[in-house]
Design an enzyme around this catalytic site. Structure first.
Site, PDB file in Angstrom:
ATOM      1  N   ASN A   1      24.520  26.266  98.570  1.00 49.65           N
ATOM      2  CA  ASN A   1      25.967  26.332  98.639  1.00 49.65           C
ATOM      3  C   ASN A   1      26.332  27.300  99.903  1.00 49.65           C
ATOM      4  OD1 ASN A   1      28.769  26.402  98.680  1.00 49.65           O
ATOM      5  ND2 ASN A   1      28.821  26.439  96.421  1.00 49.65           N
TER       6      ASN A   1
ATOM      7  N   ARG B   1      25.544  21.486  99.643  1.00 46.12           N
ATOM      8  CA  ARG B   1      27.070  21.206  99.317  1.00 46.12           C
ATOM      9  C   ARG B   1      27.820  21.174 100.608  1.00 46.12           C
ATOM     10  NH1 ARG B   1      31.765  24.708  97.213  1.00 46.12           N
ATOM     11  NH2 ARG B   1      33.162  22.910  96.881  1.00 46.12           N
TER      12      ARG B   1
ATOM     13  N   HIS C   1      36.352  18.583  94.774  1.00 43.63           N
ATOM     14  CA  HIS C   1      35.762  18.744  93.491  1.00 43.63           C
ATOM     15  C   HIS C   1      35.031  17.403  92.855  1.00 43.63           C
ATOM     16  CE1 HIS C   1      39.027  22.223  92.338  1.00 43.63           C
ATOM     17  NE2 HIS C   1      37.928  22.693  92.578  1.00 43.63           N
TER      18      HIS C   1
ATOM     19  N   ARG D   1      47.328  28.900  94.360  1.00 41.68           N
ATOM     20  CA  ARG D   1      47.919  27.807  95.172  1.00 41.68           C
ATOM     21  C   ARG D   1      48.936  27.191  94.385  1.00 41.68           C
ATOM     22  NH1 ARG D   1      42.352  25.246  95.917  1.00 41.68           N
ATOM     23  NH2 ARG D   1      41.464  26.356  97.435  1.00 41.68           N
TER      24      ARG D   1
ATOM     25  N   ILE E   1      38.384  27.652  83.298  1.00 43.60           N
ATOM     26  CA  ILE E   1      39.765  27.336  82.409  1.00 43.60           C
ATOM     27  C   ILE E   1      39.834  26.182  81.344  1.00 43.60           C
ATOM     28  CG2 ILE E   1      42.154  27.095  82.350  1.00 43.60           C
ATOM     29  CD1 ILE E   1      42.818  28.351  85.054  1.00 43.60           C
TER      30      ILE E   1
ATOM     31  N   GLU F   1      37.087  24.793  80.176  1.00 42.86           N
ATOM     32  CA  GLU F   1      35.863  25.124  79.422  1.00 42.86           C
ATOM     33  C   GLU F   1      36.533  25.910  78.180  1.00 42.86           C
ATOM     34  OE1 GLU F   1      32.372  25.532  81.476  1.00 42.86           O
ATOM     35  OE2 GLU F   1      32.918  24.254  82.779  1.00 42.86           O
ATOM     36  N   ASN F   2      37.059  27.260  78.792  1.00 47.55           N
ATOM     37  CA  ASN F   2      37.412  28.359  77.871  1.00 47.55           C
ATOM     38  C   ASN F   2      38.730  28.283  77.466  1.00 47.55           C
ATOM     39  OD1 ASN F   2      34.666  29.453  78.321  1.00 47.55           O
ATOM     40  ND2 ASN F   2      35.125  29.289  80.461  1.00 47.55           N
TER      41      ASN F   2
ATOM     42  N   GLU G   1      27.987  21.591  88.818  1.00 46.63           N
ATOM     43  CA  GLU G   1      27.764  21.077  90.297  1.00 46.63           C
ATOM     44  C   GLU G   1      26.351  21.249  90.620  1.00 46.63           C
ATOM     45  OE1 GLU G   1      31.536  23.110  90.917  1.00 46.63           O
ATOM     46  OE2 GLU G   1      32.266  21.597  92.193  1.00 46.63           O
TER      47      GLU G   1
HETATM   48  P1  ADP Z   1      35.973  28.683  90.509  1.00 47.91           P
HETATM   49  O1  ADP Z   1      37.006  27.612  90.843  1.00 47.91           O
HETATM   50  O2  ADP Z   1      36.177  29.801  91.383  1.00 47.91           O
HETATM   51  O3  ADP Z   1      34.626  28.329  90.076  1.00 47.91           O
HETATM   52  P2  ADP Z   1      35.778  29.086  87.597  1.00 47.91           P
HETATM   53  O4  ADP Z   1      35.460  27.735  87.365  1.00 47.91           O
HETATM   54  O5  ADP Z   1      34.855  30.205  87.182  1.00 47.91           O
HETATM   55  O6  ADP Z   1      36.491  29.325  89.012  1.00 47.91           O
HETATM   56  O7  ADP Z   1      37.066  29.512  86.828  1.00 47.91           O
HETATM   57  C1  ADP Z   1      37.787  30.865  86.689  1.00 47.91           C
HETATM   58  C2  ADP Z   1      39.130  30.447  85.935  1.00 47.91           C
HETATM   59  O8  ADP Z   1      38.527  30.511  84.683  1.00 47.91           O
HETATM   60  C3  ADP Z   1      39.743  32.230  85.910  1.00 47.91           C
HETATM   61  O9  ADP Z   1      41.310  31.933  85.781  1.00 47.91           O
HETATM   62  C4  ADP Z   1      39.416  32.581  84.650  1.00 47.91           C
HETATM   63  O10 ADP Z   1      40.199  33.565  84.055  1.00 47.91           O
HETATM   64  C5  ADP Z   1      39.055  31.570  83.716  1.00 47.91           C
HETATM   65  N1  ADP Z   1      38.533  31.669  82.610  1.00 47.91           N
HETATM   66  C6  ADP Z   1      37.180  32.095  82.322  1.00 47.91           C
HETATM   67  N2  ADP Z   1      36.876  32.351  81.259  1.00 47.91           N
HETATM   68  C7  ADP Z   1      38.121  32.081  80.439  1.00 47.91           C
HETATM   69  C8  ADP Z   1      38.256  32.435  78.935  1.00 47.91           C
HETATM   70  N3  ADP Z   1      37.389  32.688  78.084  1.00 47.91           N
HETATM   71  N4  ADP Z   1      39.868  32.157  78.696  1.00 47.91           N
HETATM   72  C9  ADP Z   1      40.520  31.873  79.626  1.00 47.91           C
HETATM   73  N5  ADP Z   1      40.223  31.509  80.819  1.00 47.91           N
HETATM   74  C10 ADP Z   1      39.003  31.858  81.329  1.00 47.91           C
END
Ligand code: ADP
Length: 407
Positions: free
Chosen positions: A7, A93, A182, A243, A333, A335-336, A386
Site C-alpha cells: 500500500n 492497493r 473503502h 471531513r 470507531i 470496532e471499538n 483490507e
Molecule cells: P484509518 O481510517 O486511518 O485507518 P482507523 O480505522 O484506525 O483509521 O480508525 C481510527 C479511529 O478509530 C480514530 O477516531 C480512533 O479514535 C478510533 N478508535 C480507535 N480505538 C478506539 C476506541 N477504543 N474507542 C473509540 N474510538 C477508537
C-alpha cells in the site's frame, strides 16, 4: 510460496507478507516519512518458534525505490522472505479505478496507463499508488502483480444512485458521478458477516458501516453494492475525523463571497478542518468519547452529530435495500466505540434493529453479534482486514490467469 501486499502512499509504504497456502500473516511493516531525514521503518513478524518479534530502523529513505529495497532487506533479515522468487504474487492497493476497473486485474503496461489516466479523479492517491507499482515492477519484474481498487466493489451501483442531479454533460465529459471508496473493506466485512450468519451473501441485504478516520456506509443487496455514501471524492456522506460529509453546496458560494476564501482554502476547510475536528477541535473518537463522558459539551455535540448522520444513513439504506437483514460496524470507531454503535442504533427498534446494550459493551478480536435475541435484524461488529482481502483477491487473479494460460 508467499503473497506480498503493498500500500504505497505519497510518503509511506505499508506492506504485509502472507503465506500462499492459508493466507496467514508472516510479517507486517511500515516505512514512514519517505523523502525525509527522519524516515523510520518497522517490521513485526513471527519467528519459526512462534515468538512475535520486531525490527526497527531509522535514517533517511530518500524515495520509494529505496523504500522497496529496505523492505526487501528487512524481510530477508527477519527470515520471512529469503528471495523475491518465493513470491507467487504482489497485490497493490489502488485508490481509484474509475469506471475502467470493476474487478482486480493483473498489471501490465496497459493497466498502468489506465491508472495513470485516472489521476485527475484521485490526484493525491493514484500517483503514489502508481509509484509503488512502477518501482515494484522494476524490482520484481518476473513476479505477477495485481491491482486491487478501492472503488471496484461500488461499480455495481445503478445509474440512478451514482448520478448526481447535475447537467448530464458533466458526467459524460468530466466523469462527475459517485464512485465510492473503502470498497475492499465493505466487501470483506460483508463476506465475514455472511459467514457468521451461516447464509450465502446472495440471500442477504447488508448495510456495512466503515468508521475510521475516513467513514463510509454501503448498501449491499444480495452481494452486490447498490449505494454508498462517499461520492466523486471521499468528502461526501458521513461525518468523519476532519471531513464534513454531506453539506449544502451553497455554503461554499456563501463563504467564498462573504469571506473571500479561495478554492484551495475551501478545500482545506472541508477536508482537513471540519468533521469531528471542526465541531470540537479533536478528530480522534477515543478522546472525544472520553471528553463527552466527562461532560464536555462540544465533545458530546460532535458525538451526537456523528451518530445522527449515521442513523440517517442506516434508515436511508434500509429503504434503498427494501429491508435489511444485517448491519455491520467496522473500522477503528465501528470496532471499538460502543457508544457510537449505541447512539446510532437507538430508536430504530420499529425498523427491527434492536441492539443489546450489554452485548454491545463486550470487547473481542473476533466477529461479535450485538443484537438482542429477538431482533429481526442482526447487528455485527466485524474487524476489517483490507490487506488480507487484497492478498485473497491477488491470489484469485493469479490462479485464474495461470489456469487461463494452461487452458
Ligand atoms: P484509518 O481510517 O486511518 O485507518 P482507523 O480505522 O484506525 O483509521 O480508525 C481510527 C479511529 O478509530 C480514530 O477516531 C480512533 O479514535 C478510533 N478508535 C480507535 N480505538 C478506539 C476506541 N477504543 N474507542 C473509540 N474510538 C477508537
Amino acid at each position: 510460496m508467499k503473497i506480498l501486499v503493498l500500500n504505497s502512499g505519497s510518503s509511506s509504504l505499508k506492506f504485509q507478507l502472507f503465506s500462499k497456502k492459508d493466507l496467514a500473516v508472516l510479517a507486517a511493516g511500515l516505512i514512514e516519512q519517505i523523502g525525509d531525514e527522519n524516515s523510520g521503518a518497522s517490521l513485526s513478524y513471527t519467528d519459526p518458534s512462534g515468538s512475535n518479534l520486531e525490527l526497527k530502523q531509522s535514517g533517511c529513505v530518500s524515495d520509494h525505490r529505496e523504500a522497496i529495497q529496505l523492505m526487501t532487506e528487512m524481510l530477508q533479515k527477519s527470515g520471512t522472505l529469503t528471495d523475491t522468487g518465493e513470491l507467487a504474487g504482489i497485490g497493490h492497493r489502488v485508490v481509484h479505478g474509475g469506471e475502467t476497473f470493476h474487478l482486480p486485474i493483473r498489471i501490465d503496461a496497459t493497466v498502468i496507463a489506465a491508472i495513470d489516466e485516472l489521476i485527475p479523479l484521485a490526484p493525491l492517491h493514484n500517483p503514489a499508488n502508481l509509484l509503488g507499482i512502477r518501482v515494484s515492477m522494476e524490482h520484481a519484474a518476473h513476479i505477477p502483480q495485481v491491482a486491487v481498487f478501492d472503488t471496484a466493489f461500488h461499480q455495481s451501483i445503478p445509474e440512478h444512485a451514482y448520478l448526481y442531479a447535475l447537467p448530464h454533460r458533466l458526467y459524460k465529459e468530466q466523469k462527475v458521478r459517485r464512485y465510492g471508496f473503502h470498497g475492499t473493506s465493505h466487501a470483506y466485512v460483508a463476506g465475514q458477516a455472511a459467514k457468521q450468519l451461516g447464509k450465502p451473501l446472495t440471500e442477504l441485504n447488508i448495510i456495512t458501516l466503515h468508521l475510521g478516520n475516513g467513514a463510509s456506509a454501503a448498501a449491499i443487496s444480495r452481494g452486490s453494492c447498490i449505494d454508498t455514501s462517499m461520492g466523486m471524492t471521499p468528502l461526501e456522506g458521513l461525518v468523519m475525523g476532519t471531513r464534513c460529509g454531506d453539506l449544502d453546496p451553497a455554503i461554499l458560494f456563501y463563504l467564498g463571497r462573504e469571506t473571500g476564501m479561495s478554492m484551495d482554502d475551501l478545500d482545506t476547510l472541508l477536508n482537513k478542518e471540519s468533521g469531528l475536528k471542526g465541531i470540537c477541535d479533536e478528530s480522534d473518537m477515543r478522546s472525544i468519547s472520553e471528553a463527552a463522558e466527562k461532560g464536555e459539551k462540544r465533545a458530546q455535540l460532535a458525538l451526537a452529530i456523528f451518530c445522527y448522520r449515521l442513523k440517517k444513513y442506516i434508515g436511508a439504506y434500509t429503504a434503498a435495500l427494501g429491508g435489511v437483514d444485517c448491519i455491520v460496524f467496522t473500522g477503528g470507531i465501528g470496532e471499538n466505540s460502543a457508544i457510537t454503535r449505541k447512539l446510532s442504533c437507538e430508536g430504530l427498534e420499529q425498523m427491527g434493529i434492536c441492539l443489546d446494550v450489554s452485548r454491545n459493551s463486550i470487547r473481542q478480536e473476533e466477529v461479535l453479534e450485538i443484537q438482542t435475541a429477538e431482533s429481526p435484524v442482526s447487528i455485527l461488529v466485524v474487524p476489517t482486514d483490507e490487506e488480507y482481502e487484497i492478498a485473497r483477491q491477488t491470489l484469485q487473479i493469479i490462479e485464474q490467469s495461470d489456469s487461463d494460460e494452461q487452458g
